[in-house]
Design a protein around this motif. Sequence first.
Motif, PDB file in Angstrom:
ATOM      1  N   ASP A  88     -66.609 -20.025 -17.060  1.00 49.40           N
ATOM      2  CA  ASP A  88     -65.216 -19.578 -17.003  1.00 49.40           C
ATOM      3  C   ASP A  88     -65.100 -18.649 -15.799  1.00 49.40           C
ATOM      4  OD1 ASP A  88     -62.877 -18.001 -17.350  1.00 49.40           O
ATOM      5  OD2 ASP A  88     -62.853 -18.512 -19.477  1.00 49.40           O
ATOM      6  N   HIS A 113     -63.662 -14.884 -16.703  1.00 46.67           N
ATOM      7  CA  HIS A 113     -64.175 -14.064 -17.802  1.00 46.67           C
ATOM      8  C   HIS A 113     -65.700 -14.045 -17.816  1.00 46.67           C
ATOM      9  CE1 HIS A 113     -60.205 -15.441 -19.286  1.00 46.67           C
ATOM     10  NE2 HIS A 113     -60.164 -14.267 -19.874  1.00 46.67           N
ATOM     11  N   MET A 143     -68.518 -14.567 -20.393  1.00 50.71           N
ATOM     12  CA  MET A 143     -68.438 -15.322 -21.635  1.00 50.71           C
ATOM     13  C   MET A 143     -69.803 -15.422 -22.307  1.00 50.71           C
ATOM     14  SD  MET A 143     -66.891 -19.161 -22.312  1.00 50.71           S
ATOM     15  CE  MET A 143     -67.943 -19.971 -21.142  1.00 50.71           C
ATOM     16  N   LYS A 155     -71.262 -17.690 -25.402  1.00 50.05           N
ATOM     17  CA  LYS A 155     -70.851 -18.832 -26.204  1.00 50.05           C
ATOM     18  C   LYS A 155     -72.031 -19.340 -27.011  1.00 50.05           C
ATOM     19  CE  LYS A 155     -68.669 -23.315 -25.853  1.00 50.05           C
ATOM     20  NZ  LYS A 155     -67.275 -23.555 -25.851  1.00 50.05           N
ATOM     21  N   GLU A 161     -67.165 -18.195 -29.374  1.00 50.65           N
ATOM     22  CA  GLU A 161     -67.270 -17.606 -28.049  1.00 50.65           C
ATOM     23  C   GLU A 161     -66.641 -16.217 -28.020  1.00 50.65           C
ATOM     24  OE1 GLU A 161     -65.352 -20.678 -25.711  1.00 50.65           O
ATOM     25  OE2 GLU A 161     -63.526 -19.504 -25.584  1.00 50.65           O
ATOM     26  N   LYS A 191     -65.150 -13.601 -24.953  1.00 50.03           N
ATOM     27  CA  LYS A 191     -64.786 -13.499 -23.545  1.00 50.03           C
ATOM     28  C   LYS A 191     -64.280 -12.099 -23.225  1.00 50.03           C
ATOM     29  CE  LYS A 191     -63.230 -18.256 -22.831  1.00 50.03           C
ATOM     30  NZ  LYS A 191     -62.107 -19.079 -22.329  1.00 50.03           N
ATOM     31  N   SER A 223     -62.256 -10.209 -19.976  1.00 50.43           N
ATOM     32  CA  SER A 223     -61.561 -10.450 -18.709  1.00 50.43           C
ATOM     33  C   SER A 223     -61.851  -9.332 -17.720  1.00 50.43           C
ATOM     34  CB  SER A 223     -60.059 -10.560 -18.943  1.00 50.43           C
ATOM     35  OG  SER A 223     -59.517  -9.283 -19.218  1.00 50.43           O
ATOM     36  N   PHE A 254     -60.494  -8.537 -24.253  1.00 54.12           N
ATOM     37  CA  PHE A 254     -61.476  -9.488 -24.762  1.00 54.12           C
ATOM     38  C   PHE A 254     -60.843 -10.384 -25.818  1.00 54.12           C
ATOM     39  CE2 PHE A 254     -61.908  -5.799 -27.508  1.00 54.12           C
ATOM     40  CZ  PHE A 254     -62.021  -6.352 -28.781  1.00 54.12           C
ATOM     41  N   LYS A 257     -63.403 -16.258 -30.547  1.00 57.57           N
ATOM     42  CA  LYS A 257     -63.018 -17.495 -31.199  1.00 57.57           C
ATOM     43  C   LYS A 257     -64.178 -17.964 -32.065  1.00 57.57           C
ATOM     44  CE  LYS A 257     -62.981 -21.894 -29.455  1.00 57.57           C
ATOM     45  NZ  LYS A 257     -62.685 -22.908 -28.429  1.00 57.57           N
TER      46      LYS A 257
END
Length: 164
Positions: free
Chosen positions: A139, A142, A144, A146, A151, A153, A155, A160, A163
């Motif tokens: 990404d 971001h 990340m 995962k 995940e 993330k 920025s 943040f 998910k």
Amino acid sequence: MTSLNTTDNLSEVINLSINAKLMGLHTFMPGIVDKFNEDQKTVDVRPALKRKYDDGALVDLPIIKNVPIGFLQSGEFLFSFPLKRGDDVYLLFSERSIDTWKRQGGGVTVNPNDTRHHDLSDAVAIPMAKPVAKGLVPDKDHVMIKHSQSEFKISKTGKFAMKG
């Protein structure tokens, strides 16, 4: 393997000798985890590249046993994750023997106690490799983390998202 005959000149002899020596010099290559030794924090790794001779012959390199894992670590901080058979790694080969370093190292300068250079037995596995065709797409906006369908993330602005 190339052989010499009586008509070879000195430069050909030197080139053959250098090439033969370089065949055993290892610096960096991808590898595949064959076994994760959780108690020792090492892996047994199968080099992912075969040795190729001038005559076209291909030879599998041997599985390298008890390779230290190079997780990101500094002081008391560690970023690690489990490894399993089939995971891809990068293999880095030390310019000198790391046997003594594996037993006594960690902020200490050690005597290599051996004259070998760039040997298969002096590998460290970095669990970060993935062929481009099979890797996850990074990404660009971001940081990340995962795992499977989950995940996390962060920025550039510090926001943040999670998910999964």
